[in-house]
Motif scaffolding. Structure first.
Motif, PDB file in Angstrom:
ATOM      1  N   LEU A 173      -1.989  14.654  -0.564  1.00 26.16           N
ATOM      2  CA  LEU A 173      -2.630  13.682   0.319  1.00 26.16           C
ATOM      3  C   LEU A 173      -2.086  12.271   0.071  1.00 26.16           C
ATOM      4  O   LEU A 173      -1.963  11.477   1.005  1.00 26.16           O
ATOM      5  N   LEU A 174      -1.734  11.965  -1.155  1.00 28.69           N
ATOM      6  CA  LEU A 174      -1.119  10.678  -1.461  1.00 28.69           C
ATOM      7  C   LEU A 174       0.238  10.547  -0.780  1.00 28.69           C
ATOM      8  O   LEU A 174       0.606   9.464  -0.312  1.00 28.69           O
ATOM      9  N   LEU A 175       0.980  11.647  -0.723  1.00 23.57           N
ATOM     10  CA  LEU A 175       2.274  11.625  -0.039  1.00 23.57           C
ATOM     11  C   LEU A 175       2.100  11.323   1.437  1.00 23.57           C
ATOM     12  O   LEU A 175       2.769  10.445   1.984  1.00 23.57           O
ATOM     13  N   TRP A 176       1.204  12.058   2.092  1.00 21.87           N
ATOM     14  CA  TRP A 176       1.021  11.860   3.534  1.00 21.87           C
ATOM     15  C   TRP A 176       0.480  10.467   3.836  1.00 21.87           C
ATOM     16  O   TRP A 176       0.895   9.834   4.808  1.00 21.87           O
ATOM     17  N   ALA A 204       1.743   6.626  -6.819  1.00 22.07           N
ATOM     18  CA  ALA A 204       0.682   7.502  -7.324  1.00 22.07           C
ATOM     19  C   ALA A 204       1.013   8.960  -7.035  1.00 22.07           C
ATOM     20  O   ALA A 204       0.713   9.841  -7.853  1.00 22.07           O
ATOM     21  N   TYR A 205       1.666   9.223  -5.911  1.00 21.88           N
ATOM     22  CA  TYR A 205       2.069  10.602  -5.622  1.00 21.88           C
ATOM     23  C   TYR A 205       3.110  11.086  -6.636  1.00 21.88           C
ATOM     24  O   TYR A 205       3.052  12.229  -7.095  1.00 21.88           O
ATOM     25  N   ARG A 206       4.048  10.217  -6.996  1.00 29.20           N
ATOM     26  CA  ARG A 206       5.064  10.604  -7.980  1.00 29.20           C
ATOM     27  C   ARG A 206       4.443  10.964  -9.325  1.00 29.20           C
ATOM     28  O   ARG A 206       4.910  11.865 -10.012  1.00 29.20           O
ATOM     29  N   ARG A 207       3.388  10.248  -9.698  1.00 27.35           N
ATOM     30  CA  ARG A 207       2.739  10.528 -10.980  1.00 27.35           C
ATOM     31  C   ARG A 207       1.820  11.737 -10.932  1.00 27.35           C
ATOM     32  O   ARG A 207       1.795  12.534 -11.855  1.00 27.35           O
ATOM     33  N   CYS A 250       0.832  -1.210   0.000  1.00 26.75           N
ATOM     34  CA  CYS A 250       0.000   0.000   0.000  1.00 26.75           C
ATOM     35  C   CYS A 250       0.860   1.250   0.000  1.00 26.75           C
ATOM     36  O   CYS A 250       0.572   2.216  -0.724  1.00 26.75           O
ATOM     37  N   ALA A 251       1.925   1.254   0.802  1.00 29.69           N
ATOM     38  CA  ALA A 251       2.830   2.409   0.830  1.00 29.69           C
ATOM     39  C   ALA A 251       3.458   2.621  -0.534  1.00 29.69           C
ATOM     40  O   ALA A 251       3.529   3.755  -1.026  1.00 29.69           O
TER      41      ALA A 251
END
Length: 85
Positions: free
Chosen positions: A31-34, A23-26, A16-17
């Motif tokens: 919120l995806l980062l946190w 997804a945050y990189r893309r 999951c991490a």
């Protein structure tokens, strides 16, 4: 049997991490980062659980597990409350 379940929990948290941080990189949604960082902490928490219950049953690592979980949840809480997009 419990060691298998502990391992699955650690693997699931790590996957999951990885997915959240990917997804945050893309997409660059903060919120995806946190959430990804929180799941990194939860995966670490599960690894410590495996160490605590399976590998080192004589050593009590519950305080360390609680501290890691607290830090992981605090990261997510910070992202939810103070990080405005």
């Amino acid at each position: 049997m419990s060691s298998f379940i502990y391992g699955l929990c650690a693997a699931t948290s790590a996957v999951c991490a990885g997915m959240l941080l990917g997804a945050y990189r893309r997409n660059k949604y903060r919120l995806l980062l946190w959430s990804g960082l929180c799941f990194v902490g939860l995966a670490l928490n599960n690894v410590i659980l495996v160490l605590d219950k399976v590998i080192l049953p004589d050593v009590d690592l519950s305080s360390l597990r609680l501290l890691v979980a607290l830090i992981a949840m605090t990261v997510l809480l910070y992202g939810l409350i103070w990080d405005v997009e």
